[in-house]
Design a protein around this motif. Structure first.
Motif, PDB file in Angstrom:
ATOM      1  N   PHE A 167       0.838  -1.198   0.000  1.00  0.00           N
ATOM      2  CA  PHE A 167       0.000   0.000   0.000  1.00  0.00           C
ATOM      3  C   PHE A 167       0.874   1.250   0.000  1.00  0.00           C
ATOM      4  N   ALA A 168       0.262   2.346  -0.335  1.00  0.00           N
ATOM      5  CA  ALA A 168       0.931   3.644  -0.308  1.00  0.00           C
ATOM      6  C   ALA A 168       0.066   4.625   0.459  1.00  0.00           C
ATOM      7  N   LEU A 169       0.698   5.592   1.101  1.00  0.00           N
ATOM      8  CA  LEU A 169      -0.010   6.693   1.736  1.00  0.00           C
ATOM      9  C   LEU A 169       0.231   7.948   0.908  1.00  0.00           C
ATOM     10  N   ILE A 170      -0.841   8.667   0.646  1.00  0.00           N
ATOM     11  CA  ILE A 170      -0.784   9.832  -0.238  1.00  0.00           C
ATOM     12  C   ILE A 170      -1.313  11.054   0.498  1.00  0.00           C
ATOM     13  N   VAL A 171      -0.564  12.146   0.414  1.00  0.00           N
ATOM     14  CA  VAL A 171      -1.027  13.421   0.955  1.00  0.00           C
ATOM     15  C   VAL A 171      -1.942  14.061  -0.074  1.00  0.00           C
ATOM     16  N   ASP A 172      -3.233  14.056   0.204  1.00  0.00           N
ATOM     17  CA  ASP A 172      -4.241  14.610  -0.704  1.00  0.00           C
ATOM     18  C   ASP A 172      -4.449  16.072  -0.319  1.00  0.00           C
ATOM     19  N   THR A 173      -3.551  16.911  -0.794  1.00  0.00           N
ATOM     20  CA  THR A 173      -3.366  18.254  -0.251  1.00  0.00           C
ATOM     21  C   THR A 173      -4.634  19.099  -0.229  1.00  0.00           C
ATOM     22  N   ASN A 174      -5.300  19.209  -1.354  1.00  0.00           N
ATOM     23  CA  ASN A 174      -6.447  20.122  -1.418  1.00  0.00           C
ATOM     24  C   ASN A 174      -7.676  19.599  -0.685  1.00  0.00           C
ATOM     25  N   ASN A 175      -7.660  18.333  -0.311  1.00  0.00           N
ATOM     26  CA  ASN A 175      -8.737  17.788   0.511  1.00  0.00           C
ATOM     27  C   ASN A 175      -8.351  17.685   1.976  1.00  0.00           C
ATOM     28  N   ASN A 176      -7.126  18.157   2.306  1.00  0.00           N
ATOM     29  CA  ASN A 176      -6.663  18.166   3.700  1.00  0.00           C
ATOM     30  C   ASN A 176      -6.810  16.796   4.365  1.00  0.00           C
ATOM     31  N   ARG A 177      -6.298  15.764   3.704  1.00  0.00           N
ATOM     32  CA  ARG A 177      -6.445  14.415   4.242  1.00  0.00           C
ATOM     33  C   ARG A 177      -5.331  13.511   3.712  1.00  0.00           C
ATOM     34  N   ILE A 178      -5.237  12.325   4.321  1.00  0.00           N
ATOM     35  CA  ILE A 178      -4.329  11.290   3.871  1.00  0.00           C
ATOM     36  C   ILE A 178      -5.155  10.141   3.312  1.00  0.00           C
ATOM     37  N   LEU A 179      -4.767   9.647   2.140  1.00  0.00           N
ATOM     38  CA  LEU A 179      -5.440   8.506   1.534  1.00  0.00           C
ATOM     39  C   LEU A 179      -4.499   7.306   1.506  1.00  0.00           C
ATOM     40  N   LYS A 180      -5.096   6.131   1.601  1.00  0.00           N
ATOM     41  CA  LYS A 180      -4.351   4.877   1.511  1.00  0.00           C
ATOM     42  C   LYS A 180      -4.687   4.213   0.187  1.00  0.00           C
ATOM     43  N   LEU A 181      -3.650   3.890  -0.580  1.00  0.00           N
ATOM     44  CA  LEU A 181      -3.820   3.294  -1.901  1.00  0.00           C
ATOM     45  C   LEU A 181      -3.396   1.830  -1.874  1.00  0.00           C
ATOM     46  N   GLY A 182      -4.293   0.926  -2.222  1.00  0.00           N
ATOM     47  CA  GLY A 182      -3.935  -0.477  -2.392  1.00  0.00           C
ATOM     48  C   GLY A 182      -3.198  -0.630  -3.709  1.00  0.00           C
ATOM     49  N   LEU A 183      -1.947  -1.076  -3.658  1.00  0.00           N
ATOM     50  CA  LEU A 183      -1.128  -1.106  -4.867  1.00  0.00           C
ATOM     51  C   LEU A 183      -1.605  -2.146  -5.877  1.00  0.00           C
ATOM     52  N   LYS A 184      -2.257  -3.198  -5.412  1.00  0.00           N
ATOM     53  CA  LYS A 184      -2.769  -4.212  -6.334  1.00  0.00           C
ATOM     54  C   LYS A 184      -4.169  -3.870  -6.830  1.00  0.00           C
ATOM     55  N   SER A 185      -5.000  -3.351  -5.949  1.00  0.00           N
ATOM     56  CA  SER A 185      -6.399  -3.073  -6.311  1.00  0.00           C
ATOM     57  C   SER A 185      -6.586  -1.691  -6.937  1.00  0.00           C
ATOM     58  N   GLY A 186      -5.700  -0.761  -6.601  1.00  0.00           N
ATOM     59  CA  GLY A 186      -5.866   0.612  -7.058  1.00  0.00           C
ATOM     60  C   GLY A 186      -6.929   1.371  -6.278  1.00  0.00           C
ATOM     61  N   THR A 187      -7.408   0.785  -5.202  1.00  0.00           N
ATOM     62  CA  THR A 187      -8.477   1.417  -4.423  1.00  0.00           C
ATOM     63  C   THR A 187      -7.914   2.468  -3.468  1.00  0.00           C
ATOM     64  N   LEU A 188      -8.523   3.640  -3.501  1.00  0.00           N
ATOM     65  CA  LEU A 188      -8.165   4.732  -2.602  1.00  0.00           C
ATOM     66  C   LEU A 188      -9.203   4.831  -1.498  1.00  0.00           C
TER      67      LEU A 188
END
Length: 268
Positions: free
Chosen positions: A241-262
């Motif tokens: 998985f990856a953690l992404i700084v979703d800047t303009n939404n002021n949040r952190i998202l988790k990305l499943g690297l196999k599924s592509g699900t945020l």
């Protein structure tokens, strides 16, 4: 293990556990961007709004300004990211001067790493190359320093004393195109993370996560589902998985690297 987040709008760095619970805060910065953690003891912060780099003793809270006096007119103008090398020196992305600097932690000395200070996209010997607002850094196991130049929408690398452009052709060339150089394009990317043969890129103005394969030179866009990105500014990559700084939404998202699900990674 802890995850560290530059909570820029709140002028702090926070450490959270795997469930997103805040366990430590380091306050008193001015729009901090990048940071690096040395041995879970020292926190180095690119305090962008204060035009300085600061070290923090994570046990006592004692802090020291490594360089910069809070003004834009110095060589420390707008440091945007910092990364530790294998010998525990700091590479600093100076977005304001279009350069990368190397700070020797033990000698407390600053030396030019790449960029002659002119804003452009020109490959050359590191000290003669031209950069354009370097914003994100990531260092590979072999010591290669990869970075994104936001203003030229480019992915570049410093290796063997040379700057080489991997994606990007000009200050005003940008887009959302997969492929190889020179056809592939980014748009004002600000963050990246090297993992093995892949470079994961927060392609900020394209609202996308891209992957560049080092061995093939190919850039592709991850097809995501679930939550929607709004100017992702940084990315960290784990095993699945990856953690992404979703800047303009002021949040952190988790990305499943196999599924592509945020999905939302809630900060508590």
């Amino acid at each position: 293990d802890l995850f560290y987040i530059a909570d820029s709008g709140n002028n702090r760095i926070v450490a959270v556990d795997k469930d997103g619970k805040i366990v430590k805060t380091f306050d008193g910065f001015h729009n901090p961007r990048g940071f690096a953690v040395l041995n879970e003891k020292t926190l180095f912060v690119a305090d962008t709004g204060a035009h300085s780099v600061t070290s923090v003793d994570m046990e006592t809270g004692k802090r020291e300004t490594i360089g910069g006096d809070g003004t834009r007119g110095s060589i420390w103008a707008s440091p945007w990211d910092v990364e530790l090398t294998a010998n525990q020196n700091l590479v600093i992305a100076m977005a304001g001067t279009h350069q990368l600097q190397n700070y020797d932690v033990n000698k407390r000395s600053l030396n030019l790493f790449a960029g002659n200070g002119r804003e452009a996209i020109k490959d050359d010997d590191a000290e003669d190359a031209e950069l354009a607002q370097p914003s994100g850094l990531s260092i590979a196991d072999n010591g290669a320093v990869y970075f994104v130049d936001a203003e030229s929408s480019s992915l570049r690398v410093v290796i063997g004393g040379q700057v080489k452009t991997l994606i990007g052709t000009g200050l005003f060339d940008f887009g959302l195109k997969d492929g190889t150089y020179p056809e592939a394009q980014l748009q004002h990317a600000q963050g990246l993370f090297v993992k093995g043969d892949w470079i994961y890129i927060a392609d900020t103005y394209n609202n996308a996560i891209r992957i560049y394969t080092i061995s093939s030179g190919k850039l592709v866009t991850i097809k995501t589902n679930g939550e929607t990105l709004n100017e992702p500014g940084s990315i960290w990559v784990g095993e699945d998985f990856a953690l992404i700084v979703d800047t303009n939404n002021n949040r952190i998202l988790k990305l499943g690297l196999k599924s592509g699900t945020l999905v939302l990674f809630p900060i508590k």
